[in-house]
Design a protein around this motif. Structure first.
Motif, mmCIF file in Angstrom:
data_model
loop_
_atom_site.group_PDB
_atom_site.id
_atom_site.type_symbol
_atom_site.label_atom_id
_atom_site.label_comp_id
_atom_site.label_asym_id
_atom_site.label_seq_id
_atom_site.Cartn_x
_atom_site.Cartn_y
_atom_site.Cartn_z
ATOM 1 N N GLU A 1 28.382 19.166 88.346
ATOM 2 C CA GLU A 1 29.733 18.770 87.953
ATOM 3 C C GLU A 1 29.862 18.650 86.436
ATOM 4 N N THR A 2 28.890 18.039 85.783
ATOM 5 C CA THR A 2 28.947 17.925 84.329
ATOM 6 C C THR A 2 28.622 19.271 83.711
ATOM 7 N N PRO A 3 29.536 19.858 82.955
ATOM 8 C CA PRO A 3 29.273 21.195 82.397
ATOM 9 C C PRO A 3 28.143 21.169 81.386
ATOM 10 N N SER A 4 27.335 22.193 81.426
ATOM 11 C CA SER A 4 26.228 22.332 80.492
ATOM 12 C C SER A 4 26.729 23.041 79.244
ATOM 13 N N LEU A 5 26.707 22.349 78.118
ATOM 14 C CA LEU A 5 27.204 22.937 76.876
ATOM 15 C C LEU A 5 26.284 24.031 76.363
ATOM 16 N N GLY A 6 25.020 23.992 76.772
ATOM 17 C CA GLY A 6 24.107 25.047 76.359
ATOM 18 C C GLY A 6 24.448 26.398 76.950
ATOM 19 N N GLN A 7 25.201 26.420 78.039
ATOM 20 C CA GLN A 7 25.602 27.687 78.642
ATOM 21 C C GLN A 7 26.692 28.393 77.841
ATOM 22 N N PHE A 8 27.363 27.678 76.957
ATOM 23 C CA PHE A 8 28.377 28.265 76.088
ATOM 24 C C PHE A 8 27.831 28.582 74.700
ATOM 25 N N THR A 9 26.557 28.292 74.464
ATOM 26 C CA THR A 9 26.004 28.340 73.111
ATOM 27 C C THR A 9 24.850 29.322 73.049
ATOM 28 N N VAL A 10 24.799 30.054 71.955
ATOM 29 C CA VAL A 10 23.729 31.011 71.696
ATOM 30 C C VAL A 10 23.046 30.625 70.396
ATOM 31 N N LEU A 11 21.742 30.590 70.419
ATOM 32 C CA LEU A 11 20.956 30.327 69.216
ATOM 33 C C LEU A 11 20.621 31.661 68.552
ATOM 34 N N VAL A 12 21.046 31.831 67.315
ATOM 35 C CA VAL A 12 20.846 33.071 66.568
ATOM 36 C C VAL A 12 19.819 32.820 65.474
ATOM 37 N N ARG A 13 18.774 33.633 65.442
ATOM 38 C CA ARG A 13 17.731 33.545 64.414
ATOM 39 C C ARG A 13 17.528 34.907 63.767
ATOM 40 N N GLY A 14 16.859 34.889 62.649
ATOM 41 C CA GLY A 14 16.635 36.136 61.927
ATOM 42 C C GLY A 14 17.907 36.685 61.303
ATOM 43 N N ILE A 15 18.779 35.807 60.813
ATOM 44 C CA ILE A 15 20.020 36.253 60.186
ATOM 45 C C ILE A 15 19.695 36.852 58.823
ATOM 46 N N PRO A 16 20.047 38.105 58.574
ATOM 47 C CA PRO A 16 19.736 38.714 57.270
ATOM 48 C C PRO A 16 20.563 38.068 56.169
ATOM 49 N N LYS A 17 19.913 37.790 55.055
ATOM 50 C CA LYS A 17 20.585 37.135 53.940
ATOM 51 C C LYS A 17 21.222 38.169 53.020
ATOM 52 N N THR A 18 22.402 37.837 52.497
ATOM 53 C CA THR A 18 23.090 38.673 51.518
ATOM 54 C C THR A 18 23.235 37.901 50.216
ATOM 55 N N THR A 19 23.397 38.622 49.121
ATOM 56 C CA THR A 19 23.469 37.976 47.806
ATOM 57 C C THR A 19 24.872 37.473 47.487
ATOM 58 N N LYS A 20 25.888 38.029 48.146
ATOM 59 C CA LYS A 20 27.257 37.689 47.793
ATOM 60 C C LYS A 20 27.793 36.528 48.616
ATOM 61 N N GLU A 21 27.561 36.538 49.889
ATOM 62 C CA GLU A 21 28.168 35.551 50.757
ATOM 63 C C GLU A 21 27.119 34.590 51.314
ATOM 64 N N SER A 22 27.593 33.479 51.839
ATOM 65 C CA SER A 22 26.700 32.506 52.451
ATOM 66 C C SER A 22 26.325 32.953 53.854
ATOM 67 N N CYS A 23 25.350 32.257 54.410
ATOM 68 C CA CYS A 23 24.900 32.573 55.771
ATOM 69 C C CYS A 23 26.014 32.317 56.783
ATOM 70 N N SER A 24 26.801 31.284 56.556
ATOM 71 C CA SER A 24 27.902 30.969 57.460
ATOM 72 C C SER A 24 28.922 32.098 57.515
ATOM 73 N N SER A 25 29.225 32.683 56.359
ATOM 74 C CA SER A 25 30.179 33.796 56.329
ATOM 75 C C SER A 25 29.624 35.017 57.035
ATOM 76 N N ASP A 26 28.334 35.271 56.865
ATOM 77 C CA ASP A 26 27.721 36.408 57.542
ATOM 78 C C ASP A 26 27.792 36.264 59.060
ATOM 79 N N VAL A 27 27.512 35.069 59.557
ATOM 80 C CA VAL A 27 27.565 34.838 61.005
ATOM 81 C C VAL A 27 28.980 35.027 61.522
#
Length: 752
Positions: free
Chosen positions: A180-206
């Motif tokens: 009955e209690t919804p599992s919030l982990g079922q709506f969430t994906v863990l993303v790793r290995g995000i490539p870094k860019t010099t212009k934008e932040s990691c949040s913008s890339d995601v």
């Protein structure tokens, strides 16, 4: 070892069990020990036992056994989670299969082994234990085919029971998915290995990546920051605030402070400013890890399963753990660094297993009286007494081994932590596998080879000869395995029930240190130590059932006692903070299959040594059938433990959308994965020191209040006393908050 030595060891362990069980039934009734034996229930109900003297509290009773047995599987699932049910099913499976094995082997195999040769038999208590093993059967004996038939029956029934348990737990996992209690982990994906860019932040890339490639299901995201000194400061501050609860000087109510508003709000404003400054200046602390939230469960499942780019090491996606299961201390580690950590911990585990050969070799030497007299000649006079021989050879080796084994679980947990797990449950499950491999290697394979370390290494130098060598040594070492079951099984269960270390610490904490009880700190069940222990005893039961069946009654007592003890502990003592969803069962299934195949291979070697080609020939198809059964389970049931069915997730999404729950779930996602939970607001301006209820009533009745309305406003607020702030002096709390604020500002300025 003689039967008398085994009886000595059994008598000591039975006496310890009876003593511990009696003490437990008394100590659990004492109000001072309620935190030790009812930690989970106290944490949930916040209730204490009365301190009145009751004679019943000092009389041993068996009521706790009845309550543990009366608990249904549904109640256990609701109280302790699916992992507790899985662990309980391991014990149920062991009781069923070894009850059958004990019935067949004790009534059929044991007499055949005992009368295997035409020799003069002594009285039972003077007989050597080797005479009850298959080693006493004559070469080319026509009765070896009976051993083969019993092996077929045990293997077939074990596979059948294993499949039924596997299917039952898979159904429970699907029910757990649809709770009955919804599992919030079922709506969430863990993303790793995000490539870094010099212009934008990691949040913008995601945001750009998932808006472009998952536009229909993408909701929003949350970047993970490096867990550095700021988090440690906030965690220490939270602990400091909790310690202030011990100073029960005054009561705290939710009533406005009579001080100046500027002075009142200064502490909170400083803290909020520091927190906002921390959040605003953490751009440089962003890691290549983020939580990405999706509108539906199906969208999150698709995003977690597909390969995002042509480079598998970039934009790596997996379903995220539950919010209370996230291991923030290691989740920010770079993805490319994880494989190096895994290799390093693997090498460390292997080195530790090899170093453990030294104490194991010493312990095995104690079980052989001749070697002990040669290496330690000063004991010759002492070892002439019969009771000392029985104590040293029958009880002492297993006790020393158990002492050494206490260091295994913490070291393996350390290795699992260094691997970089993303969740607490993953770390504990990894430690469980490491402890299991260690115990199978050192307590089964290495322990069977008595002698020096060089002799042990020579034993494993030729892998082809291992089955034959095991066939030769297992009947002779069955006596040590029986004493190990007595010491590590029976005695450890009684000590687990007693909670000896927690009892001592509770006494020191309460009567010496005078520290107030903390109902929030309740330990979780140690699956990483108890699951390997149960599976190891199952391995011993399978391998010794046909070869040395005398071990089976002792194992049955352990499993029956463990069934009662562990259910009691899961219901009353331990608190479930996170759950793997039944992922311990595939570990148990693989271990049982390994135990069956190993048993069949060892029996094949025994039949070869006894020159019984018929029995040996019929054992080979049994090995093949067992492996085919395992492959069927891997194809039919194992996928249900690796991912979730899309059909069920889509149905759940539709139900939530039709009922209007989906919007509420999306709202919960905004605050679910909070990396710095210790920075939450503390409403200090609404807290003031208040006297007891009687003083307040007198002030109101005597006219000390400004007017009648003020009294009426103050009276109902007595029931709004915050349970976690009860007894906290406000001035000390404000000083603590100001100190925390100062430390945070020093950290941000680089002065700390």
């Amino acid at each position: 070892m003689k039967i008398s030595a085994l009886l000595t060891s059994a008598g000591i362990n039975i006496g310890l069990c009876v003593l511990f069980l009696s003490l437990y039934s008394i100590l659990r009734k004492q109000p001072a020990n309620i935190r030790v034996y009812f930690g989970r229930r106290i944490a949930e109900e916040h209730s204490l036992l009365r301190e009145a003297f009751i004679l019943e509290r000092f009389v041993p009773s068996a009521g706790w056994i009845v309550k543990a047995l009366q608990c249904t599987e549904e109640e256990l699932l609701a109280a302790a989670g699916l992992d507790a049910v899985v662990f309980n099913r391991m014990l149920v499976f062991s009781i069923r299969i070894f009850s059958l094995a004990a019935l067949l082997c004790i009534s059929i195999i044991l007499p055949l082994n005992y009368f295997g040769q035409n020799i003069h038999h002594l009285q039972i208590h003077s007989e050597q234990l080797d005479i009850f093993t298959i080693g006493n059967v004559q070469v080319r004996s026509r009765w070896l085919w009976v051993h083969c038939i019993v092996l077929y029956i045990i293997s077939g029934v074990a596979c059948l029971l294993l499949y039924l348990e596997y299917r039952h737990i898979a159904k429970l996992r699907l029910i757990h998915l649809k709770r009955e209690t919804p599992s919030l982990g079922q709506f969430t994906v863990l993303v790793r290995g995000i490539p870094k860019t010099t212009k934008e932040s990691c949040s913008s890339d995601v945001d750009d990546f998932f808006t472009k490639y998952h536009a229909s299901s993408y909701l929003f995201h949350q970047v993970v920051y490096k867990a550095g000194k700021v988090q440690k400061i906030m965690t220490s501050a939270k602990k400091a605030c909790r310690k202030l609860e011990d100073f029960t000087v005054t009561m705290v109510d939710h009533i406005v402070l009579p001080n100046d508003e500027v002075v009142e709000n200064r502490g909170e404003d400083d803290l909020n400013d520091s927190i906002s400054n921390t959040d605003n200046n953490t751009d440089n602390e962003e890691c290549a890890v983020a939580f990405v939230f999706f509108k539906t469960r199906y969208g999150a499942l698709v995003a977690s399963d597909v390969l995002q780019t042509s480079n598998p090491t970039k934009w790596v996606t997996d379903l995220a753990p539950e919010p209370n299961d996230v291991y923030w201390s290691k989740i920010w580690l770079p993805y490319n660094q994880l494989w190096i950590r895994q290799i390093a911990t693997l090498l460390g585990s292997i080195v530790f297993m090899l170093l453990f050969l030294i104490p194991v070799a010493f312990i095995q030497g104690l079980s052989e009286l001749e070697q002990l007299q040669q290496k330690l000649p000063f004991l010759n006079g002492l070892l002439t007494k019969p009771y000392m021989i029985q104590l040293v050879t029958g009880y002492l080796p297993s006790v020393i081994l158990q002492i050494f084994l206490y260091s295994v679980a913490p070291i393996m947990m350390l290795f699992s932590t260094l691997e970089g797990p993303t969740s607490h449950s993953e770390r504990k499950r990894s430690a469980c596998c490491k402890v299991l491999y260690f115990m199978i290697w050192n307590l089964f394979f290495v322990n069977l080879v008595s002698g020096t370390v060089l002799k042990q290494l020579n034993f494993f130098s030729s892998p082809k000869e291992i089955p034959v060598q095991l066939a030769r040594v297992i009947p002779g070492q069955a006596t040590f395995l029986i004493t190990y079951v007595l010491t590590s099984g029976w005695a450890s269960l009684s000590s687990e029930l007693m909670q000896l270390f927690a009892l001592i610490w509770n006494f020191i904490r309460k009567y010496i240190l005078r520290i107030k009880e903390d109902t929030e700190f309740v330990p979780s069940f140690p699956y990483h130590t108890e699951v390997p222990k149960v599976l190891l005893f199952g391995l011993l039961g399978f391998t010794c059932s046909v070869l040395a069946p005398l071990i089976l009654p002792f194992l049955l007592v352990y499993f029956f006692l463990g069934y009662v003890v562990y259910r009691n502990q899961l219901l009353n003592v331990y608190r479930t903070r996170y759950d793997t969803g039944g992922l311990y069962w595939p570990i148990a299934h693989n271990t049982v299959i390994f135990s069956l195949v190993l048993t069949q291979i060892i029996c094949l070697g025994v039949f070869g040594l006894k020159v019984s080609p018929v029995a040996a020939g019929f054992t080979i198809p049994l090995i093949i059938l067992t492996l085919l059964f395992n492959q069927y389970c891997r194809k039919r049931l194992l996928p249900l433990f690796k991912t979730f069915p899309a059909q069920d997730l889509v149905d759940m999404d539709r139900e939530d959308e039709q009922s209007g729950k989906m919007e509420h779930i999306h709202h919960q996602l905004h605050t679910a994965y909070c990396q710095f939970p210790d920075t939450e607001e503390m409403q200090l301006e609404k807290i003031r020191i208040a006297g007891n209820d009687k003083d307040d009533e007198e002030r109101c009745s005597s006219g000390e209040s400004n007017n009648k309305e003020t009294c009426e406003e103050q009276q109902p607020r007595k029931d709004l006393s915050h349970p976690t702030l009860k007894g906290l002096p406000v001035n000390r709390l404000q000083n603590a908050i100001r100190s925390i604020t100062f430390l945070i500002r020093l950290q941000k300025r680089g002065l700390s």
